[in-house]
Motif scaffolding. Structure first.
Motif, mmCIF file in Angstrom:
data_model
loop_
_atom_site.group_PDB
_atom_site.id
_atom_site.type_symbol
_atom_site.label_atom_id
_atom_site.label_comp_id
_atom_site.label_asym_id
_atom_site.label_seq_id
_atom_site.Cartn_x
_atom_site.Cartn_y
_atom_site.Cartn_z
ATOM 1 N N TRP A 277 1.494 -1.538 0.334
ATOM 2 C CA TRP A 277 0.033 -0.180 -0.077
ATOM 3 C C TRP A 277 0.942 1.248 -0.026
ATOM 4 O O TRP A 277 0.018 2.483 -0.547
ATOM 5 C CB TRP A 277 -0.940 0.108 1.270
ATOM 6 N N ASP B 261 2.054 1.716 -3.640
ATOM 7 C CA ASP B 261 0.776 2.147 -4.521
ATOM 8 C C ASP B 261 0.825 3.737 -4.261
ATOM 9 O O ASP B 261 0.799 4.998 -4.780
ATOM 10 C CB ASP B 261 -0.004 2.250 -4.080
ATOM 11 N N CYS C 205 -5.360 5.105 2.163
ATOM 12 C CA CYS C 205 -3.513 4.111 2.339
ATOM 13 C C CYS C 205 -3.918 3.351 3.512
ATOM 14 O O CYS C 205 -4.063 2.497 3.691
ATOM 15 C CB CYS C 205 -2.929 4.789 1.165
ATOM 16 N N ALA D 131 -6.542 0.934 3.913
ATOM 17 C CA ALA D 131 -6.075 0.050 3.125
ATOM 18 C C ALA D 131 -5.059 -0.823 4.368
ATOM 19 O O ALA D 131 -5.779 -2.150 4.254
ATOM 20 C CB ALA D 131 -5.522 -0.037 2.287
ATOM 21 N N VAL D 132 -4.496 -0.677 4.465
ATOM 22 C CA VAL D 132 -2.544 -0.972 5.700
ATOM 23 C C VAL D 132 -4.126 -1.649 7.123
ATOM 24 O O VAL D 132 -4.274 -2.312 7.495
ATOM 25 C CB VAL D 132 -2.203 0.316 6.652
#
Length: 254
Positions: A89, A92, A241, A244-245
């Motif tokens: 992530w 990205d 981000c 997502a983590v």
């Protein structure tokens, strides 16, 4: 070559012995296995017990590993799991934002950088893993201070040094910054730590919904800002981000 400290070596040997053998061991067993006199072994065990690294059973008098070792081990595993979950992530985020990405955790009244992704260009950059950042002025630090009660207590107790004329140091004003951070779900640092540098960060939570770190981007003010404010698309990218983590750590949706 520097000499090792003998008492530390002996304490480490005892901890390894307790970790590798029977669940509980008596003083005679520990002294015999480590080659120490009972009085010496007892003194080291007593110190380890006071620090929480060893516990003594009241009924049998035998010793076992203490809860403090579990806490330290859990912290080690948490940081490494956090970094492992964040690798994809953060890569990205660096690609989508065009900026460097830092992953930070609370450590000794500051922010310890545990992962750093370079800005995706050909510029000369220095790896900052292991570096410390202040809690009160950086975006990573403000996020941790807003969401982590321990970080909040530590930042209020510590000296809040003014790095630039934009650094917020006064307690009431700083608390308002943290309130705004919690309300918005992210923090920004626009030349509060370094002249010409801005950053944006958001919190990462684990499966217990506890804050375990923060992720953010850092770059030149002219790239991260627009009309005196940080760019909303970059805020969205950082928050995405972090979410997502957090999901990968079992936190579910935020």
């Amino acid at each position: 070559m520097a000499r090792n400290i003998q008492s530390v070596e002996r304490a480490a040997a005892m901890l390894r012995l307790l970790a590798g053998g029977e669940r509980r061991l008596g003083l005679s067993d520990i002294a015999s296995s480590t080659g120490l006199a009972k009085a010496t072994a007892h003194g080291i065990l007593r110190t380890l017990q006071q620090e929480g690294f060893v516990e003594q059973d009241d009924a049998s008098g035998r010793y076992q590993l203490g809860a403090e070792l579990l806490r330290l081990g859990t912290t080690y595993l948490d940081v490494h799991e956090l970094r492992a979950r964040a690798l994809v992530w953060t890569d990205d985020l660096a690609r989508s934002s065009g900026e460097s990405v830092h992953l930070g955790v609370l450590h000794q009244q500051g922010v310890l950088i545990v992962h750093h992704v370079f800005r995706p260009d050909d510029s000369r950059q220095v790896l900052e893993i292991g570096a410390m950042q202040p809690l009160h002025s950086t975006a990573l630090g403000k996020v941790l201070s807003a969401y982590d009660p321990v970080a909040h207590s530590e930042v209020l107790e510590a000296e809040r040094k003014p790095f630039t004329d934009r650094t917020v140091c006064e307690p009431e004003a700083f608390e308002r910054v943290l309130d705004l951070t919690r309300a918005r779900g992210y923090a920004a640092d626009v030349e509060e730590t370094w002249e010409g540098v801005a950053s944006i960060a958001a919190p990462i939570h684990d499966r217990r919904r506890m804050p375990v770190g923060a992720v953010g981007i850092t770059g030149a003010v002219e790239r991260l800002g627009r009309d005196g404010e940080v760019r909303p698309e970059l805020i969205a990218a950082v928050r995405d981000c972090a979410r997502a983590v957090s999901r990968d750590l079992g936190a579910g949706r935020f």
